[in-house]
Design a protein around this motif. Structure first.
Motif, short mmCIF file in Angstrom:
data_model
loop_
_atom_site.label_atom_id
_atom_site.label_comp_id
_atom_site.label_asym_id
_atom_site.label_seq_id
_atom_site.Cartn_x
_atom_site.Cartn_y
_atom_site.Cartn_z
N TYR A 117 -68.30 74.40 -27.55
CA TYR A 117 -67.05 74.63 -28.26
C TYR A 117 -65.85 74.40 -27.34
CZ TYR A 117 -69.82 76.53 -32.01
OH TYR A 117 -70.71 76.65 -33.04
N PRO A 118 -64.71 74.00 -27.94
CA PRO A 118 -63.49 73.89 -27.15
C PRO A 118 -63.13 75.25 -26.53
CG PRO A 118 -63.17 72.98 -29.36
CD PRO A 118 -64.51 73.64 -29.33
N THR A 121 -59.53 78.77 -29.50
CA THR A 121 -59.42 78.65 -30.94
C THR A 121 -58.23 79.50 -31.38
OG1 THR A 121 -61.80 78.39 -31.14
CG2 THR A 121 -60.61 78.94 -33.14
#
Length: 123
Positions: A117-118, A121
């Protein structure tokens, strides 16, 4: 009813889910409630935050991190509301307590475990 959480609580939720993902473990709703200082009603707040995260992940075409959160019960699946949410997002279709739900959930959890995941968020 509108629920809100602070940036710190949101980041705490993301941190708990990321830790579980890296450890390849699932979390119960109760464990998350105990770890996060969410405003009352805490379960509704947690549910709203997990549904919001599911929407973010679905829009980004990512596996749903909220699938890591399960009930303590024998099913070891998320609550029925999770399946209603993911059905609205177009990710799952069918009853929330059957073999199809369990199979879809197991596959989604594997996808979450394997996805990078980046770093951040947005709330």
């Amino acid at each position: 009813m509108s629920v809100r959480i602070s940036r710190q609580q949101w980041e705490g939720l993301l941190g708990e889910l990321d830790h579980a993902r890296r450890q390849r473990q699932l979390l119960t709703y109760r464990a998350l409630l105990e770890r996060l200082a969410l405003p009352t009603p805490a379960m509704q707040t947690l549910t709203a935050a997990l549904e919001y995260l599911a929407m973010i992940d679905a829009r980004a075409a990512q596996p749903l991190r909220s699938s890591l959160v399960i009930s303590q019960g024998a099913s070891r699946l998320p609550r029925p509301g999770f399946f209603e949410c993911v059905e609205k997002l177009g990710r799952f279709s069918g009853p929330s307590d059957g073999v199809a739900a369990a199979s879809w959930h197991a596959a989604e959890v594997v996808r979450v475990f394997e996805y990078a995941y980046p770093a951040t968020t947005q709330v």
